[in-house]
Write a protein that holds these residues in place. Structure first.
Motif, short mmCIF file in Angstrom:
data_model
loop_
_atom_site.label_atom_id
_atom_site.label_comp_id
_atom_site.label_asym_id
_atom_site.label_seq_id
_atom_site.Cartn_x
_atom_site.Cartn_y
_atom_site.Cartn_z
N GLU A 1 12.99 37.41 47.63
CA GLU A 1 14.07 37.91 46.77
C GLU A 1 14.99 38.85 47.53
OE1 GLU A 1 12.69 39.59 43.06
OE2 GLU A 1 11.25 37.96 42.79
N ASN A 2 14.40 39.72 48.35
CA ASN A 2 15.21 40.65 49.14
C ASN A 2 16.10 39.91 50.13
OD1 ASN A 2 14.13 42.83 47.80
ND2 ASN A 2 12.65 43.34 49.40
N LEU A 3 15.56 38.88 50.80
CA LEU A 3 16.38 38.11 51.73
C LEU A 3 17.53 37.41 51.01
CD1 LEU A 3 13.67 36.53 54.07
CD2 LEU A 3 15.38 38.26 54.67
N LYS A 4 17.25 36.91 49.84
CA LYS A 4 18.29 36.26 49.04
C LYS A 4 19.39 37.27 48.69
CE LYS A 4 18.26 34.13 44.60
NZ LYS A 4 17.46 33.47 43.59
N GLN A 5 18.96 38.45 48.25
CA GLN A 5 19.92 39.49 47.88
C GLN A 5 20.72 39.96 49.09
OE1 GLN A 5 20.44 40.57 44.62
NE2 GLN A 5 22.24 41.46 45.58
N ILE A 6 20.04 40.08 50.25
CA ILE A 6 20.74 40.49 51.48
C ILE A 6 21.78 39.44 51.86
CG2 ILE A 6 20.43 40.78 53.98
CD1 ILE A 6 17.73 42.16 53.32
N SER A 7 21.43 38.16 51.73
CA SER A 7 22.39 37.09 52.04
C SER A 7 23.60 37.17 51.11
CB SER A 7 21.73 35.72 51.90
OG SER A 7 20.75 35.55 52.89
N GLU A 8 23.34 37.38 49.84
CA GLU A 8 24.45 37.52 48.88
C GLU A 8 25.31 38.73 49.22
OE1 GLU A 8 22.91 37.58 44.88
OE2 GLU A 8 21.95 35.63 45.09
N ASN A 9 24.67 39.84 49.54
CA ASN A 9 25.42 41.06 49.89
C ASN A 9 26.27 40.84 51.13
OD1 ASN A 9 24.30 42.36 47.71
ND2 ASN A 9 22.80 43.54 48.91
N CYS A 10 25.71 40.17 52.14
CA CYS A 10 26.46 39.89 53.37
C CYS A 10 27.65 38.99 53.06
CB CYS A 10 25.57 39.24 54.42
SG CYS A 10 24.42 40.39 55.19
N ALA A 11 27.43 37.98 52.22
CA ALA A 11 28.53 37.08 51.84
C ALA A 11 29.61 37.87 51.12
CB ALA A 11 28.01 35.95 50.97
N ASN A 12 29.24 38.77 50.22
CA ASN A 12 30.21 39.61 49.49
C ASN A 12 30.97 40.52 50.45
OD1 ASN A 12 29.54 38.49 47.03
ND2 ASN A 12 28.09 40.12 46.49
N ILE B 1 35.82 41.71 53.50
CA ILE B 1 36.47 41.94 54.81
C ILE B 1 37.59 40.93 54.99
CG2 ILE B 1 36.12 41.71 57.32
CD1 ILE B 1 33.33 42.95 56.90
N ASP B 2 37.31 39.67 54.65
CA ASP B 2 38.35 38.63 54.78
C ASP B 2 39.54 38.95 53.87
OD1 ASP B 2 36.82 37.29 56.62
OD2 ASP B 2 36.06 35.78 55.20
N LYS B 3 39.26 39.41 52.69
CA LYS B 3 40.33 39.74 51.74
C LYS B 3 41.17 40.90 52.28
CE LYS B 3 41.02 40.84 46.88
NZ LYS B 3 40.37 41.11 45.60
N ILE B 4 40.49 41.93 52.76
CA ILE B 4 41.20 43.09 53.33
C ILE B 4 41.96 42.67 54.58
CG2 ILE B 4 40.88 45.33 54.47
CD1 ILE B 4 38.54 45.80 52.52
N ALA B 5 41.35 41.87 55.40
CA ALA B 5 42.01 41.42 56.63
C ALA B 5 43.24 40.58 56.29
CB ALA B 5 41.03 40.62 57.49
N GLY B 6 43.16 39.80 55.23
CA GLY B 6 44.30 38.98 54.80
C GLY B 6 45.46 39.84 54.32
N LYS B 7 45.19 40.92 53.66
CA LYS B 7 46.24 41.83 53.18
C LYS B 7 46.82 42.65 54.32
CE LYS B 7 44.57 42.55 48.50
NZ LYS B 7 44.02 43.52 47.55
N ALA B 8 46.01 42.98 55.29
CA ALA B 8 46.46 43.84 56.38
C ALA B 8 47.24 43.07 57.42
CB ALA B 8 45.26 44.52 57.03
N THR B 9 47.08 41.78 57.45
CA THR B 9 47.79 40.99 58.45
C THR B 9 49.27 40.88 58.04
OG1 THR B 9 45.79 39.68 58.75
CG2 THR B 9 47.82 38.76 59.63
N PRO B 10 50.18 41.29 58.93
CA PRO B 10 51.59 41.18 58.59
C PRO B 10 51.99 39.70 58.52
CG PRO B 10 51.29 42.08 60.80
CD PRO B 10 49.93 41.86 60.20
N LYS B 11 52.78 39.43 57.54
CA LYS B 11 53.21 38.04 57.34
C LYS B 11 54.40 37.78 58.27
CE LYS B 11 51.53 37.76 52.72
NZ LYS B 11 51.75 37.44 51.36
N LYS B 12 54.39 36.66 58.89
CA LYS B 12 55.47 36.29 59.79
C LYS B 12 56.62 35.71 59.00
CE LYS B 12 52.44 35.36 63.65
NZ LYS B 12 51.96 34.46 64.64
N GLY B 13 57.76 35.95 59.45
CA GLY B 13 58.92 35.39 58.81
C GLY B 13 59.65 36.39 57.94
N LYS B 14 59.05 37.45 57.59
CA LYS B 14 59.71 38.47 56.78
C LYS B 14 60.08 39.63 57.69
CE LYS B 14 57.84 37.74 52.23
NZ LYS B 14 57.25 38.34 51.11
N LYS B 15 61.31 40.08 57.54
CA LYS B 15 61.77 41.20 58.35
C LYS B 15 62.31 42.26 57.49
CE LYS B 15 62.75 38.83 62.51
NZ LYS B 15 63.60 38.57 63.55
#
Length: 109
Positions: free
Chosen positions: A79-90, A95-109
């Protein structure tokens, strides 16, 4: 006097009846003495066997308890390994969501 004579005759008759057995009495006493030691050893063996059986029952009961506890630990680890896997995925998703927002979009000036 007659009573004493009757008693004496009775005792004499009894002695005469047991006289053939008297010669075997020392052998019988020796045999009983040797059997006494054997019986004492048998009693000690019986006591030791009872103790061993009790100990074996305790060990068997303890093994069953430990097996149940090990099963619970294995289930908890799973159960703990399952929960750890879920936590890592979350965390990775965040991180991906934050990284997506922090990345400047090209084409806009």
């Amino acid at each position: 006097k007659a009573v004493v004579s009757t008693q004496s005759t009775g005792v004499f008759d009894l002695v005469r009846k047991i006289e053939p057995v008297l010669s075997t009495l020392p052998d019988i006493v020796d045999r009983l003495t040797s059997l006494k030691a054997l019986h004492e050893h048998a009693a000690q063996f019986a006591s030791n066997l009872t103790t061993l059986e009790t100990t074996q029952a305790n060990v068997t009961r303890n093994l069953a308890t430990q097996s149940a506890l090990i099963k619970k630990v294995e289930d908890n680890i799973s159960e703990n390994l399952k929960q750890i896997s879920e936590n890592c995925a979350n965390v990775n998703a965040r991180i991906d969501k934050i990284a997506g927002k922090a990345t400047p979009k090209k084409g806009k000036k």
